[in-house]
Write an enzyme that holds these catalytic residues in place. Structure first.
Site, PDB file in Angstrom:
ATOM      1  CE  LYS A 173      -1.744   3.019   2.652  1.00 23.40           C
ATOM      2  NZ  LYS A 173      -1.795   4.138   1.707  1.00 23.40           N
ATOM      3  N   GLY A 226       6.753   5.382   8.080  1.00 26.31           N
ATOM      4  CA  GLY A 226       5.919   6.580   8.095  1.00 26.31           C
ATOM      5  C   GLY A 226       6.076   7.301   9.411  1.00 26.31           C
ATOM      6  CB  SER A 227       4.101   9.960  10.947  1.00 26.56           C
ATOM      7  OG  SER A 227       2.823   9.384  10.957  1.00 26.56           O
ATOM      8  N   GLY A 231       2.521   4.842  13.065  1.00 27.61           N
ATOM      9  CA  GLY A 231       3.201   3.622  13.520  1.00 27.61           C
ATOM     10  C   GLY A 231       2.581   3.092  14.809  1.00 27.61           C
ATOM     11  CD  GLU A 248      13.292   1.515  10.314  1.00 25.28           C
ATOM     12  OE1 GLU A 248      13.575   2.649  10.744  1.00 25.28           O
ATOM     13  OE2 GLU A 248      13.871   0.483  10.700  1.00 25.28           O
ATOM     14  CB  CYS A 282      13.173   9.426   7.946  1.00 25.41           C
ATOM     15  SG  CYS A 282      14.043   8.265   6.894  1.00 25.41           S
ATOM     16  CD  GLN A 329       5.366  18.065   5.578  1.00 23.21           C
ATOM     17  OE1 GLN A 329       4.768  17.023   5.760  1.00 23.21           O
ATOM     18  NE2 GLN A 329       6.093  18.636   6.521  1.00 23.21           N
ATOM     19  CD  GLU A 380      10.013  13.312  11.012  1.00 20.21           C
ATOM     20  OE1 GLU A 380       8.858  12.883  11.180  1.00 20.21           O
ATOM     21  OE2 GLU A 380      10.903  12.643  10.468  1.00 20.21           O
TER      22      GLU A 380
HETATM   23  P1  NAD Z   1       2.212   8.675   7.399  1.00 25.06           P
HETATM   24  O1  NAD Z   1       2.416   8.016   8.695  1.00 25.06           O
HETATM   25  O2  NAD Z   1       1.221   9.764   7.302  1.00 25.06           O
HETATM   26  O3  NAD Z   1       1.804   7.626   6.282  1.00 25.06           O
HETATM   27  C1  NAD Z   1       2.611   6.490   5.993  1.00 25.06           C
HETATM   28  C2  NAD Z   1       1.737   5.412   5.392  1.00 25.06           C
HETATM   29  O4  NAD Z   1       0.813   4.937   6.384  1.00 25.06           O
HETATM   30  C3  NAD Z   1       0.888   5.887   4.215  1.00 25.06           C
HETATM   31  O5  NAD Z   1       0.845   4.889   3.233  1.00 25.06           O
HETATM   32  C4  NAD Z   1      -0.477   6.069   4.865  1.00 25.06           C
HETATM   33  O6  NAD Z   1      -1.542   5.969   3.951  1.00 25.06           O
HETATM   34  C5  NAD Z   1      -0.501   4.920   5.851  1.00 25.06           C
HETATM   35  N1  NAD Z   1      -1.471   5.053   6.946  1.00 25.06           N
HETATM   36  C6  NAD Z   1      -1.974   6.197   7.473  1.00 25.06           C
HETATM   37  N2  NAD Z   1      -2.846   5.894   8.468  1.00 25.06           N
HETATM   38  C7  NAD Z   1      -2.878   4.546   8.581  1.00 25.06           C
HETATM   39  C8  NAD Z   1      -3.575   3.633   9.444  1.00 25.06           C
HETATM   40  N3  NAD Z   1      -4.411   4.051  10.383  1.00 25.06           N
HETATM   41  N4  NAD Z   1      -3.349   2.310   9.275  1.00 25.06           N
HETATM   42  C9  NAD Z   1      -2.498   1.863   8.342  1.00 25.06           C
HETATM   43  N5  NAD Z   1      -1.825   2.683   7.497  1.00 25.06           N
HETATM   44  C10 NAD Z   1      -2.007   4.006   7.616  1.00 25.06           C
HETATM   45  O7  NAD Z   1       3.666   9.201   6.938  1.00 25.06           O
HETATM   46  P2  NAD Z   1       4.023  10.061   5.652  1.00 25.06           P
HETATM   47  O8  NAD Z   1       3.561  11.463   5.876  1.00 25.06           O
HETATM   48  O9  NAD Z   1       3.621   9.351   4.402  1.00 25.06           O
HETATM   49  O10 NAD Z   1       5.628  10.007   5.689  1.00 25.06           O
HETATM   50  C11 NAD Z   1       6.402  10.878   6.443  1.00 25.06           C
HETATM   51  C12 NAD Z   1       6.920  10.188   7.689  1.00 25.06           C
HETATM   52  O11 NAD Z   1       7.631   9.014   7.321  1.00 25.06           O
HETATM   53  C13 NAD Z   1       7.926  11.025   8.459  1.00 25.06           C
HETATM   54  O12 NAD Z   1       7.658  10.920   9.838  1.00 25.06           O
HETATM   55  C14 NAD Z   1       9.257  10.373   8.142  1.00 25.06           C
HETATM   56  O13 NAD Z   1      10.261  10.577   9.108  1.00 25.06           O
HETATM   57  C15 NAD Z   1       8.865   8.949   8.021  1.00 25.06           C
HETATM   58  N6  NAD Z   1       9.864   8.194   7.277  1.00 25.06           N
HETATM   59  C16 NAD Z   1      10.655   7.312   7.959  1.00 25.06           C
HETATM   60  C17 NAD Z   1      11.630   6.589   7.299  1.00 25.06           C
HETATM   61  C18 NAD Z   1      12.489   5.594   8.035  1.00 25.06           C
HETATM   62  O14 NAD Z   1      12.993   4.673   7.409  1.00 25.06           O
HETATM   63  N7  NAD Z   1      12.676   5.748   9.338  1.00 25.06           N
HETATM   64  C19 NAD Z   1      11.795   6.747   5.918  1.00 25.06           C
HETATM   65  C20 NAD Z   1      10.984   7.649   5.259  1.00 25.06           C
HETATM   66  C21 NAD Z   1      10.001   8.357   5.943  1.00 25.06           C
END
Ligand code: NAD
Length: 479
Positions: A173, A226-227, A231, A248, A282, A329, A380
Site C-alpha cells: 500500500k 511513516g510517522s 506507527g 520505521e 527521515c 506539509q 520532526e
Molecule cells: P504517514 O504516517 O502519514 O503515512 C505512511 C503510510 O501509512 C501511508 O501509506 C499512509 O496511507 C498509511 N497510513 C496512514 N494511516 C494509517 C492507518 N491508520 N493504518 C495503516 N496505514 C495508515 O507518513 P508520511 O507522511 O507518508 O511520511 C512521512 C513520515 O515518514 C515522516 O515521519 C518520516 O520521518 C517517516 N519516514 C521514515 C523513514 C524511516 O525509514 N525511518 C523513511 C521515510 C520516511
C-alpha cells in the site's frame, strides 16, 4: 494522462470503489492521473489470493525468485528515466535525485536477487548422541507493506524485494500522494512474471486500506514506514492480531560540528543533510549542534550556501530544491517557522517562495539560537528547516545530540579521531556518520534507528532476513 490506474489483485487490474487525483506539487494545474482507491473487500481479496499462492510459490524454490528479482531490476534500470519523471512529478524531488532513487530501487532488487540464493541456516551439534540439528529459515507468509510518500521508489523496493526473495507474498500500500511510482513498479513486477497473488498493489487511504491490511487475519506481518503517530496506531492493531511488526518512523537527526572540523566538509554535509530533497528525509539533519569556536564562521558560510540554493519545479534542470510535497506539509512547515520566532530563535530564510508555476515552494530556513528544549528542536518538521544549537565542547554536543525522543541517524564533523570514535560509540542512533551528511546511505547494509525512530528488526542488507523469515529448528535421529 492515460486511463485510470487500477489496483493489482491476484494478477488482475481491479478498479476499487473510487478514483483519486494525483497532482504535481510543482504545478497544481498538472493532473498526473487518476488512481483507483481499494476497499477493505479488495484487501480481503488480495490477502486471500496471497495466502492461496504461497505454497506453490515456495515450492518453486529460490532460483525462480532470484531470476525474477534480477529481471525486475533490469526493467527498472531500463525504465529509470520514465519512472524518475513520474517520481519527480508526483513527489517533487528534483529529476536527477528522482532518477538516482529509481536506480537505487533497481540495485536493491538486484541485491536481493542474490540474497535469495544465500538464505542462511546452520547445522549445530546436538547435546544428544545420534541427533542432528538443523536451523533453517522459512518465509513468514503474507506480508503487508505500508509506505510513505518521501521515497516512492526506494522504500517500496526495500520492502518488496526482500519479501519476495525470502519466499513471501505481499500486499503493497503506497502513500496516497505518490501512487504513480508504485503503480509503475507494480506493472513491472507483474509483467516480469511474478505469479498472481504473490505481489498485490492496493492503493488508497491509510485509514481504510492500510488499516484493513493491519487488521486482516491472513496478513501475518506488517512492515511500515511513516510517522510515529501512524506507527503507533498500526502497532496497536498488529499486537491485537499477534502480527510480526517492523516500524520505521521519524527522526530529528543531530549533526555536530566541532571547532576542529574542516569547514568545507562540514558546510557541504549540513547543506546536503538539512535541505536536499527539500528536507523531506527521515534522516535529514534537522539539528545542527555547533561548537562555539566554529559557530559564527559556520553559520555565515552555511547561510550563504543555503540562500544560493535555487528552489523551483522538480523537472526544471536549474532547480536544486523541489517543492514541498503538499499544501498541508507546506502549511505545517510555515507554522514551525512562526513557532521558531515565537520560541525566541533568529530565523534566517524560510517563507513561501513564488515560482514559475503554481507549486508549494518554500525557501530553506535556519533557526539560530535554538535550545534543545524548544519544540522546533524536538519535533520532526519534515521540511527544509534546521535548528542551530550552540554548545561549549564535545561532551555537551554529545549530550544535546542524544537529547531526543528519536534515534535514527547522527553525524559529527571533526578532524579528531578521538572525538569521532567517542561519538560513534556514544551516539544513541541506529546510524552514525563521520564527516558525512546524516542522510544518504548504502543499499546493502542495515538501515534503521533506536528509541522512537524504529521498532522491530532492521531493514535492508542481509539483516532483512530477520524480519522476512521465521526460524525452524529441526531435530533428527538417524538410529
Ligand atoms: P504517514 O504516517 O502519514 O503515512 C505512511 C503510510 O501509512 C501511508 O501509506 C499512509 O496511507 C498509511 N497510513 C496512514 N494511516 C494509517 C492507518 N491508520 N493504518 C495503516 N496505514 C495508515 O507518513 P508520511 O507522511 O507518508 O511520511 C512521512 C513520515 O515518514 C515522516 O515521519 C518520516 O520521518 C517517516 N519516514 C521514515 C523513514 C524511516 O525509514 N525511518 C523513511 C521515510 C520516511
Amino acid at each position: 494522462m492515460t486511463d485510470p490506474h487500477l489496483n493489482l489483485i491476484d494478477g488482475a487490474w481491479l478498479p476499487g470503489d473510487h478514483l483519486t487525483e494525483n497532482r504535481n506539487p510543482s504545478d497544481r494545474s498538472d493532473l498526473i492521473g487518476l488512481y483507483a482507491s481499494a476497499t477493505a473487500e479488495d484487501v480481503d481479496r488480495a490477502a486471500r489470493a496471497a495466502h492461496a499462492a504461497l505454497t506453490p510459490w515456495q515450492a518453486r524454490g529460490p532460483l525462480v525468485r532470484a531470476e525474477l528479482l534480477d529481471r525486475i531490476a533490469r526493467r527498472i534500470d531500463a525504465e529509470a528515466e520514465a519512472i524518475g519523471q513520474m517520481l519527480a512529478r508526483e513527489e517533487g524531488k528534483i529529476l536527477p535525485e528522482a532518477i538516482a532513487e529509481v536506480r537505487r530501487a533497481a540495485q536493491i532488487f538486484r541485491f536481493y536477487g542474490g540474497e535469495a540464493l544465500r538464505i542462511p541456516g546452520e547445522a549445530i551439534a546436538s547435546v544428544r548422541p545420534g541427533v542432528d540439528i538443523e536451523v533453517t529459515r522459512e518465509p513468514v507468509g503474507v506480508i503487508g507493506l505500508i509506505t510513505p510518500w518521501n521515497f516512492p521508489a526506494a522504500i517500496p523496493a526495500w520492502k518488496v524485494a526482500p519479501a519476495l526473495a525470502y519466499g513471501n507474498a505481499v500486499l503493497l500500500k503506497p502513500a496516497e500522494l505518490v501512487p504513480g511510482t508504485a503503480h509503475h513498479l507494480a506493472r513491472i513486477i507483474h509483467e516480469e512474471g511474478c505469479p498472481p497473488g504473490i505481489f498485490n498493489l492496493v492503493m488508497g487511504p491509510g485509514s481504510v486500506v492500510g488499516r484493513a491490511m493491519a487488521d486482516h487475519s491472513l496478513v501475518t506481518a506488517i512492515s511500515f514506514t511513516g510517522s510515529v503517530a501512524t506507527g503507533r496506531a498500526i502497532a496497536r492493531g498488529a499486537a491485537a492480531g499477534m502480527k510480526k511488526l517492523q516500524l520505521e518512523m521519524g527522526g530529528k537527526n543531530p549533526m555536530v560540528v566541532l571547532d576542529d572540523a574542516d569547514l568545507d566538509i562540514a558546510v557541504a554535509a549540513c547543506l546536503n543533510g538539512a535541505f536536499f530533497s527539500t528536507g523531506q528525509r527521515c534522516t535529514a539533519s534537522s539539528r545542527l549542534i555547533l561548537q562555539a569556536g566554529i559557530h559564527d564562521a559556520f553559520v555565515a558560510r552555511l547561510t550563504e550556501a543555503m540562500q544560493a540554493l535555487r528552489v523551483g519545479p522538480a523537472l526544471d534542470p536549474a532547480s536544486q530544491i523541489g517543492p514541498v510535497v503538499s499544501s498541508a506539509q507546506l502549511q505545517s512547515n510555515l507554522a514551525y517557522i512562526e513557532l521558531a520566532h515565537a520560541e525566541g530563535c533568529e530565523v534566517i530564510g524560510g517563507g513561501q517562495s513564488g515560482g514559475p508555476t503554481d507549486g508549494f515552494f518554500q525557501r530553506p530556513a535556519l533557526f539560530l539560537n535554538a535550545q534543545s528544549t524548544m519544540r522546533v528542536a524536538r519535533e520532526e518538521i519534515f521540511g527544509p528547516c534546521a535548528a542551530v544549537i550552540r554548545v561549549r565542547d564535545f561532551d555537551e554536543a554529545l549530550s544535546v545530540a542524544n537529547d531526543s525522543d528519536y534515534g535514527l541517524s547522527a553525524g559529527i564533523c571533526t578532524g579528531s579521531l578521538k572525538h569521532a570514535r567517542a561519538f560513534r560509540h556514544g551516539a544513541r542512533a541506529g546510524m552514525v556518520m563521520v564527516n558525512l551528511p546524516t542522510a544518504g546511505v548504502d543499499f546493502h547494509v542495515p538501515f534503521g534507528g533506536t528509541k522512537g525512530s524504529s521498532h522491530g528488526s532492521r531493514e535492508q542488507g542481509r539483516q532483512a532476513v530477520e524480519f522476512y523469515t521465521t526460524v525452524k529448528t529441526a531435530y533428527s535421529f538417524g538410529g
